[in-house]
Scaffold this active site. Structure first.
Site, PDB file in Angstrom:
ATOM      1  N   GLY A  48     -19.692 -63.747 -78.751  1.00  0.00           N
ATOM      2  CA  GLY A  48     -20.210 -62.930 -77.661  1.00  0.00           C
ATOM      3  C   GLY A  48     -21.474 -62.158 -77.956  1.00  0.00           C
ATOM      4  O   GLY A  48     -21.920 -61.369 -77.134  1.00  0.00           O
ATOM      5  N   CYS A  49     -22.060 -62.355 -79.112  1.00  0.00           N
ATOM      6  CA  CYS A  49     -23.309 -61.675 -79.452  1.00  0.00           C
ATOM      7  C   CYS A  49     -24.471 -62.604 -79.112  1.00  0.00           C
ATOM      8  O   CYS A  49     -24.389 -63.809 -79.330  1.00  0.00           O
ATOM      9  CB  CYS A  49     -23.357 -61.335 -80.938  1.00  0.00           C
TER      10      CYS A  49
END
Length: 140
Positions: A48-49
């Site tokens: 999710g980065c």
């Protein structure tokens, strides 16, 4: 080189303009303990980065120590900031730390673009779940 105390960083950060705040984060990231490349695997990648972020926990003498890295300078600084709240503490202390609350004075959501901050909750969740895992299953 050990990370500075969070309270010292907050005091310094408050007096800086936006450009200097970026520089502070970049410098903080540069001072992060190097993470060996063999530890940068899919298993240590934080999901999710927008940038690649890796976090690898170690456990020694009852304390959790995190090695972490990113391929983006600002993100690496944010990682260092997160680690100042939990580094070299017991799993119980790490699990009991409200990392988001500790970082609230930095107002990262308003200081940085949303894709720079979107992975922070995932990084915090990973650190918290690691601490909880060590609490439930302490190493022999």
């Amino acid at each position: 080189m050990p990370l500075p105390a969070l309270s010292d960083l907050i005091d310094e950060y408050e007096f800086l303009d936006a450009d200097d705040r970026y520089r502070l984060l970049i410098d903080l990231g540069r001072d992060l303990e190097p993470m060996p490349d063999p530890l940068k695997t899919d298993a240590t990648l934080v999901r999710g980065c927008s940038a690649s972020v890796w976090v690898y926990p170690t456990f020694d003498d009852g304390k959790l120590h995190f090695l972490a890295d990113s391929n983006a300078a600002i993100t690496k600084g944010i990682i260092a900031l997160v680690l100042t709240t939990v580094q070299d503490r017991s799993p119980a202390e790490v699990a009991g730390t409200d990392i988001a609350d500790a970082l609230a004075p930095f107002d990262l959501r308003n200081q940085l673009s949303s894709n720079r901050t979107q992975g922070i909750p995932n990084m915090i969740a990973l650190i918290r779940s690691t601490a909880e895992r060590y609490l439930l299953h302490p190493p022999a």
